[in-house]
Design a protein around this motif. Structure first.
Motif, PDB file in Angstrom:
ATOM      1  N   TYR A  63       0.850  -1.192   0.000  1.00 44.20           N
ATOM      2  CA  TYR A  63       0.000   0.000   0.000  1.00 44.20           C
ATOM      3  C   TYR A  63       0.885   1.240   0.000  1.00 44.20           C
ATOM      4  N   VAL A  64       0.343   2.333  -0.537  1.00 45.82           N
ATOM      5  CA  VAL A  64       1.006   3.628  -0.446  1.00 45.82           C
ATOM      6  C   VAL A  64       0.053   4.547   0.320  1.00 45.82           C
ATOM      7  N   LEU A  65       0.506   4.992   1.480  1.00 50.66           N
ATOM      8  CA  LEU A  65      -0.268   5.895   2.329  1.00 50.66           C
ATOM      9  C   LEU A  65       0.189   7.315   2.048  1.00 50.66           C
ATOM     10  N   TYR A  66      -0.774   8.209   1.781  1.00 50.09           N
ATOM     11  CA  TYR A  66      -0.491   9.621   1.528  1.00 50.09           C
ATOM     12  C   TYR A  66      -1.090  10.455   2.645  1.00 50.09           C
ATOM     13  N   TRP A  67      -0.437  11.547   3.015  1.00 52.28           N
ATOM     14  CA  TRP A  67      -1.008  12.489   3.975  1.00 52.28           C
ATOM     15  C   TRP A  67      -0.494  13.885   3.689  1.00 52.28           C
ATOM     16  N   GLY A  68      -1.302  14.858   4.141  1.00 49.06           N
ATOM     17  CA  GLY A  68      -0.924  16.249   3.955  1.00 49.06           C
ATOM     18  C   GLY A  68      -1.913  17.169   4.630  1.00 49.06           C
ATOM     19  N   ILE A  69      -1.707  18.455   4.444  1.00 52.11           N
ATOM     20  CA  ILE A  69      -2.493  19.457   5.172  1.00 52.11           C
ATOM     21  C   ILE A  69      -3.820  19.797   4.508  1.00 52.11           C
ATOM     22  N   SER A  70      -4.057  19.326   3.287  1.00 50.22           N
ATOM     23  CA  SER A  70      -5.360  19.490   2.636  1.00 50.22           C
ATOM     24  C   SER A  70      -5.512  18.375   1.603  1.00 50.22           C
ATOM     25  N   PRO A  71      -6.754  18.101   1.185  1.00 51.72           N
ATOM     26  CA  PRO A  71      -6.964  16.985   0.252  1.00 51.72           C
ATOM     27  C   PRO A  71      -6.175  17.124  -1.053  1.00 51.72           C
ATOM     28  N   ASP A  72      -5.878  18.345  -1.468  1.00 54.41           N
ATOM     29  CA  ASP A  72      -5.115  18.531  -2.700  1.00 54.41           C
ATOM     30  C   ASP A  72      -3.620  18.707  -2.439  1.00 54.41           C
ATOM     31  N   LYS A  73      -3.194  18.514  -1.203  1.00 55.21           N
ATOM     32  CA  LYS A  73      -1.776  18.626  -0.845  1.00 55.21           C
ATOM     33  C   LYS A  73      -1.339  17.428   0.000  1.00 55.21           C
ATOM     34  N   LEU A  74      -1.534  16.248  -0.562  1.00 51.95           N
ATOM     35  CA  LEU A  74      -1.083  15.020   0.110  1.00 51.95           C
ATOM     36  C   LEU A  74       0.351  14.775  -0.343  1.00 51.95           C
TER      37      LEU A  74
ATOM     38  N   THR B 249      -1.667  -3.975   7.257  1.00 47.04           N
ATOM     39  CA  THR B 249      -2.789  -3.049   7.065  1.00 47.04           C
ATOM     40  C   THR B 249      -2.878  -2.087   8.248  1.00 47.04           C
ATOM     41  N   THR B 250      -1.745  -1.875   8.890  1.00 40.11           N
ATOM     42  CA  THR B 250      -1.654  -0.891   9.966  1.00 40.11           C
ATOM     43  C   THR B 250      -0.327  -0.155   9.817  1.00 40.11           C
ATOM     44  N   TYR B 251      -0.294   1.066  10.347  1.00 38.31           N
ATOM     45  CA  TYR B 251       0.942   1.835  10.302  1.00 38.31           C
ATOM     46  C   TYR B 251       0.904   2.859  11.427  1.00 38.31           C
ATOM     47  N   GLU B 252       2.016   2.981  12.141  1.00 36.89           N
ATOM     48  CA  GLU B 252       2.139   4.029  13.148  1.00 36.89           C
ATOM     49  C   GLU B 252       2.930   5.172  12.508  1.00 36.89           C
ATOM     50  N   LEU B 253       2.249   6.281  12.269  1.00 36.52           N
ATOM     51  CA  LEU B 253       2.868   7.453  11.658  1.00 36.52           C
ATOM     52  C   LEU B 253       3.415   8.343  12.758  1.00 36.52           C
ATOM     53  N   ARG B 254       4.695   8.648  12.688  1.00 36.10           N
ATOM     54  CA  ARG B 254       5.359   9.447  13.715  1.00 36.10           C
ATOM     55  C   ARG B 254       6.011  10.664  13.057  1.00 36.10           C
ATOM     56  N   ALA B 255       5.198  11.442  12.336  1.00 30.72           N
ATOM     57  CA  ALA B 255       5.776  12.552  11.569  1.00 30.72           C
ATOM     58  C   ALA B 255       4.835  13.744  11.473  1.00 30.72           C
ATOM     59  N   LEU B 256       3.928  13.886  12.426  1.00 32.25           N
ATOM     60  CA  LEU B 256       2.930  14.953  12.346  1.00 32.25           C
ATOM     61  C   LEU B 256       3.329  16.130  13.230  1.00 32.25           C
ATOM     62  N   ASN B 257       2.759  17.269  12.931  1.00 29.73           N
ATOM     63  CA  ASN B 257       2.964  18.466  13.757  1.00 29.73           C
ATOM     64  C   ASN B 257       1.772  18.641  14.685  1.00 29.73           C
ATOM     65  N   LYS B 258       2.023  19.027  15.904  1.00 25.29           N
ATOM     66  CA  LYS B 258       0.946  19.307  16.851  1.00 25.29           C
ATOM     67  C   LYS B 258       0.145  20.503  16.355  1.00 25.29           C
ATOM     68  N   GLY B 259      -1.164  20.456  16.579  1.00 25.38           N
ATOM     69  CA  GLY B 259      -2.029  21.570  16.242  1.00 25.38           C
ATOM     70  C   GLY B 259      -2.377  21.681  14.771  1.00 25.38           C
ATOM     71  N   VAL B 260      -1.964  20.718  13.956  1.00 23.59           N
ATOM     72  CA  VAL B 260      -2.233  20.746  12.521  1.00 23.59           C
ATOM     73  C   VAL B 260      -3.172  19.599  12.166  1.00 23.59           C
ATOM     74  N   GLU B 261      -4.204  19.893  11.385  1.00 21.28           N
ATOM     75  CA  GLU B 261      -5.108  18.850  10.911  1.00 21.28           C
ATOM     76  C   GLU B 261      -4.548  18.271   9.620  1.00 21.28           C
TER      77      GLU B 261
ATOM     78  N   ASP C  68     -11.321  12.849   5.326  1.00 16.40           N
ATOM     79  CA  ASP C  68     -11.389  14.156   5.971  1.00 16.40           C
ATOM     80  C   ASP C  68     -11.682  14.038   7.461  1.00 16.40           C
ATOM     81  N   LYS C  69     -12.095  12.864   7.921  1.00 20.09           N
ATOM     82  CA  LYS C  69     -12.375  12.673   9.341  1.00 20.09           C
ATOM     83  C   LYS C  69     -11.114  12.332  10.118  1.00 20.09           C
ATOM     84  N   ALA C  70      -9.986  12.257   9.435  1.00 15.73           N
ATOM     85  CA  ALA C  70      -8.725  11.897  10.083  1.00 15.73           C
ATOM     86  C   ALA C  70      -7.993  13.140  10.562  1.00 15.73           C
ATOM     87  N   GLN C  71      -8.760  14.110  10.988  1.00 13.90           N
ATOM     88  CA  GLN C  71      -8.172  15.353  11.442  1.00 13.90           C
ATOM     89  C   GLN C  71      -7.935  15.305  12.940  1.00 13.90           C
TER      90      GLN C  71
END
Length: 108
Positions: A41-52, A62-74, A95-98
């Motif tokens: 699988y390729v998991l994408y993430w970003g600060i808006s749906p058009d910026k993954l 089928t699980t992943y622990e992501l350790r690369a997020l900024n606090k206070g950012v959806e 969009d519910k993964a905020q």
């Protein structure tokens, strides 16, 4: 996410993408339903749906622990499945993964 020309039997798009921020809001536990015939699988993430703009390739899980997020950012998430025949369509953007309101923070 991108779309590829399908040859043979490429996998279907993953379903039920679930993201839960941990108590340390820089981390998240991510899971999705397995796709028959997928090698990975390729998991994408970003600060808006058009910026993954961030991605990670995941094999045999089928699980992943992501350790690369900024606090206070959806964040928004999407996922693709792949095998030797191609890449699936991209999942619906989650969009519910905020960041839940209880974990909002202005701390750096």
């Amino acid at each position: 996410c991108r779309t590829t020309v399908r040859r043979g039997m490429s996998p279907t798009a993953p379903a039920s993408l679930r993201v839960e921020r941990q108590s340390d809001a820089r981390n998240a536990d991510i899971s999705w339903d397995p796709v028959e015939g997928a090698m990975g699988y390729v998991l994408y993430w970003g600060i808006s749906p058009d910026k993954l703009n961030n991605s990670v390739m995941i094999y045999d899980k089928t699980t992943y622990e992501l350790r690369a997020l900024n606090k206070g950012v959806e964040y928004h998430f999407a996922i693709e499945a792949f095998n030797e025949n191609g890449i699936s369509e991209c999942s619906e953007h989650n969009d519910k993964a905020q960041l839940p309101p209880t974990l909002r923070s202005t701390e750096p």
